[in-house]
Design a protein around this motif. Structure first.
Motif, PDB file in Angstrom:
ATOM      1  N   MET A   1     -72.906 -10.871 -63.236  1.00 22.95           N
ATOM      2  CA  MET A   1     -71.618 -11.164 -63.839  1.00 22.95           C
ATOM      3  C   MET A   1     -70.938  -9.843 -64.202  1.00 22.95           C
ATOM      4  N   THR A   2     -69.670  -9.767 -64.018  1.00 24.64           N
ATOM      5  CA  THR A   2     -68.962  -8.556 -64.376  1.00 24.64           C
ATOM      6  C   THR A   2     -68.361  -8.688 -65.769  1.00 24.64           C
ATOM      7  N   ARG A   3     -67.968  -7.591 -66.318  1.00 29.19           N
ATOM      8  CA  ARG A   3     -67.382  -7.599 -67.664  1.00 29.19           C
ATOM      9  C   ARG A   3     -65.972  -8.165 -67.680  1.00 29.19           C
ATOM     10  N   SER A   4     -65.417  -8.409 -66.519  1.00 32.23           N
ATOM     11  CA  SER A   4     -64.041  -8.882 -66.468  1.00 32.23           C
ATOM     12  C   SER A   4     -63.888 -10.338 -66.918  1.00 32.23           C
ATOM     13  N   PHE A  18     -68.880 -20.094 -74.418  1.00 28.67           N
ATOM     14  CA  PHE A  18     -68.894 -18.768 -73.813  1.00 28.67           C
ATOM     15  C   PHE A  18     -69.997 -17.866 -74.375  1.00 28.67           C
ATOM     16  N   PRO A  19     -70.235 -17.835 -75.680  1.00 23.31           N
ATOM     17  CA  PRO A  19     -71.335 -16.996 -76.178  1.00 23.31           C
ATOM     18  C   PRO A  19     -72.692 -17.378 -75.557  1.00 23.31           C
ATOM     19  N   LEU A  20     -72.917 -18.662 -75.376  1.00 24.98           N
ATOM     20  CA  LEU A  20     -74.160 -19.101 -74.740  1.00 24.98           C
ATOM     21  C   LEU A  20     -74.202 -18.635 -73.288  1.00 24.98           C
ATOM     22  N   PHE A  21     -73.081 -18.742 -72.602  1.00 29.54           N
ATOM     23  CA  PHE A  21     -72.977 -18.276 -71.227  1.00 29.54           C
ATOM     24  C   PHE A  21     -73.293 -16.784 -71.138  1.00 29.54           C
ATOM     25  N   VAL A  25     -76.459 -15.141 -68.983  1.00 29.29           N
ATOM     26  CA  VAL A  25     -76.159 -14.377 -67.773  1.00 29.29           C
ATOM     27  C   VAL A  25     -76.054 -12.907 -68.142  1.00 29.29           C
ATOM     28  N   ARG A  26     -76.928 -12.127 -67.553  1.00 27.05           N
ATOM     29  CA  ARG A  26     -76.913 -10.699 -67.901  1.00 27.05           C
ATOM     30  C   ARG A  26     -75.795  -9.970 -67.160  1.00 27.05           C
ATOM     31  N   ASP A  27     -75.284  -8.952 -67.772  1.00 25.90           N
ATOM     32  CA  ASP A  27     -74.249  -8.115 -67.180  1.00 25.90           C
ATOM     33  C   ASP A  27     -74.894  -7.203 -66.150  1.00 25.90           C
TER      34      ASP A  27
END
Length: 117
Positions: A1-4, A18-21, A25-27
């Motif tokens: 996942m990207t930071r975008s 979203f916080p759970l997501f 999912v690691r960056d």
């Protein structure tokens, strides 16, 4: 996942999770985006494929055979009619809607399993 990916990009009900997501999912510092775009960038910029058209390339930038479903004329015809209907209903970009009802009934595309029999 990207930071975008940010909570503001998501529909309201998804912002709650979203916080759970983000926790699950690691960056990867953009590695997935770079990997996903690799073949597109290669095909757009490599002199090896300059002038090549009508070919299919896989995710490893190698020429691959088309899926048999793509070569079926009746499937292409059905999909093309659907795209034409969708484009007509949408109207030109930034322009007025086509004449008719303000809310058109949904477009119906046959289920994929019916297209590829």
């Amino acid at each position: 996942m990207t930071r975008s990916v940010t909570p503001e990009m998501l529909p309201g009900f998804m912002r709650f999770i979203f916080p759970l997501f983000k926790f699950m999912v690691r960056d990867d510092d953009g590695k997935s985006a770079a990997k996903a775009s690799h073949s597109s960038v290669y095909l757009a910029s490599s002199p090896e494929v300059k002038g090549v058209t009508g070919k299919y390339f896989d995710t490893n930038c190698k020429e691959a055979a088309w899926s048999p479903a793509v070569t079926y004329a009746d499937v292409r015809s059905t999909l093309w009619k659907f795209v034409e209907q969708a484009a007509f209903r949408a109207g030109p970009p930034g322009g007025p809607r086509p004449p008719g009802k303000s809310h058109s009934p949904p477009l119906l595309l046959p289920a994929p399993h019916l297209l590829f029999q």
